[in-house]
Design a protein around this motif. Structure first.
Motif, mmCIF file in Angstrom:
data_model
loop_
_atom_site.group_PDB
_atom_site.id
_atom_site.type_symbol
_atom_site.label_atom_id
_atom_site.label_comp_id
_atom_site.label_asym_id
_atom_site.label_seq_id
_atom_site.Cartn_x
_atom_site.Cartn_y
_atom_site.Cartn_z
ATOM 1 N N ALA A 132 6.111 -9.001 38.417
ATOM 2 C CA ALA A 132 5.181 -9.273 39.520
ATOM 3 C C ALA A 132 3.978 -8.344 39.469
ATOM 4 C CB ALA A 132 5.911 -9.132 40.854
ATOM 5 N N ASN A 133 4.212 -7.073 39.148
ATOM 6 C CA ASN A 133 3.095 -6.129 39.053
ATOM 7 C C ASN A 133 2.154 -6.492 37.919
ATOM 8 O OD1 ASN A 133 3.235 -4.118 41.132
ATOM 9 N ND2 ASN A 133 5.092 -3.308 40.188
ATOM 10 N N GLU A 134 2.694 -6.914 36.794
ATOM 11 C CA GLU A 134 1.831 -7.303 35.676
ATOM 12 C C GLU A 134 0.988 -8.521 36.042
ATOM 13 O OE1 GLU A 134 2.001 -8.479 30.918
ATOM 14 O OE2 GLU A 134 3.864 -8.285 32.065
ATOM 15 N N ARG A 135 1.590 -9.458 36.751
ATOM 16 C CA ARG A 135 0.851 -10.663 37.140
ATOM 17 C C ARG A 135 -0.275 -10.360 38.122
ATOM 18 N NH1 ARG A 135 5.585 -15.234 38.183
ATOM 19 N NH2 ARG A 135 6.308 -15.409 36.007
ATOM 20 N N ASN A 138 -1.398 -4.937 37.979
ATOM 21 C CA ASN A 138 -0.986 -3.549 38.191
ATOM 22 C C ASN A 138 -0.154 -3.108 36.982
ATOM 23 O OD1 ASN A 138 -2.152 -3.397 40.809
ATOM 24 N ND2 ASN A 138 -0.371 -4.449 41.660
ATOM 25 N N THR A 139 -0.831 -2.975 35.836
ATOM 26 C CA THR A 139 -0.095 -2.703 34.598
ATOM 27 C C THR A 139 0.550 -1.320 34.602
ATOM 28 O OG1 THR A 139 -2.181 -2.021 33.562
ATOM 29 C CG2 THR A 139 -1.443 -4.286 33.187
ATOM 30 N N LEU A 143 4.457 -0.972 33.917
ATOM 31 C CA LEU A 143 4.991 -0.141 32.838
ATOM 32 C C LEU A 143 6.027 0.847 33.371
ATOM 33 C CD1 LEU A 143 4.986 0.850 29.912
ATOM 34 C CD2 LEU A 143 3.001 2.276 30.472
ATOM 35 N N GLN A 144 5.758 1.451 34.507
ATOM 36 C CA GLN A 144 6.701 2.395 35.106
ATOM 37 C C GLN A 144 8.039 1.721 35.402
ATOM 38 O OE1 GLN A 144 4.676 3.979 38.527
ATOM 39 N NE2 GLN A 144 3.365 5.325 37.324
#
Length: 220
Positions: A132-135, A138-139, A143-144
């Motif tokens: 969801a963060n990548e979409r 929020n890379t 990654l974290q």
């Protein structure tokens, strides 16, 4: 999720947990800002009182160094225990998976947040929040989460490959950000030097491979 009991003697709902977390974070930010403000006032006061006393200045520097080494750990939010926490963690992570399929990435992140508050070692919640963060671009957060999932399950080859892929994307993003920042700084420098008929192109910086330092020369 809605059918799961909550309340006194059982535990808060997911939404209540997020509210408690946000209130905790906000209160912590205010405390940190107030602490920094007081520290700045104390330094300013000491500088004014000891500006002409070398011994006091050295003592002050030593005290500040000791203070920096003794900085307390940043407090983290610990949610109230829920009687059905492990099951609720699974329910919220599963709903997050459905929300991902529907493209409702923000809601999926919230459900994963709740799931991880209930069970901080739930790998699937980290992986789904990473997606969801990548979409949502929020890379760094993606990654974290992927790294944390891999730490918890180092035998997962798919997660390992995903960490490597996200690391590459994040490195490229940081490099692009650095180039954009340097470009803006160069434009600012040129606008100031332009008043004197100069530009940054008149200066040549060469890095010493041994020391890492730079030597700057002026070109007419």
């Amino acid at each position: 999720i809605e059918a799961c009991p909550s309340g006194e003697g059982i535990g808060p709902t997911g939404e209540e947990m997020l509210k408690l977390r946000d209130e905790f974070d906000e209160a912590n930010r205010e405390k940190m800002m107030e602490k920094q403000r007081k520290e700045m006032e104390e330094r300013r006061s000491r500088n004014n009182n000891n500006s002409n006393d070398d011994n006091d200045s050295k003592k002050q520097e030593k005290e500040e160094g000791e203070d920096s080494e003794q900085q307390p750990a940043i407090p983290t939010f610990s949610p109230p225990r829920h009687l059905y926490g492990p099951k609720l963690a699974v329910y919220h992570a599963n709903r997050a998976a459905t929300l991902l399929h529907l493209g409702r990435n923000g809601e999926a992140i919230e459900d994963c947040d709740i799931s991880l508050l209930l069970n901080p070692t739930y790998v699937k919640a980290y992986l789904r929040r990473s997606t969801a963060n990548e979409r949502t671009d929020n890379t760094e957060e993606a990654l974290q989460d992927a790294k944390r999932a891999f730490e918890l399950d180092p035998s997962n080859n798919a997660t390992r490959k995903n960490v490597a892929r996200l690391q590459k994307i994040e490195n490229e993003r940081m490099e692009k950000l650095k180039e954009e920042t340097m470009g803006k700084l160069k434009d600012l420098g040129n606008s100031l030097l332009g008043n004197f008929g100069l530009s940054l192109d008149n200066f040549n910086a060469v890095q010493d491979p041994n020391t890492g330092g730079y030597s700057v020369s002026f070109n007419q």
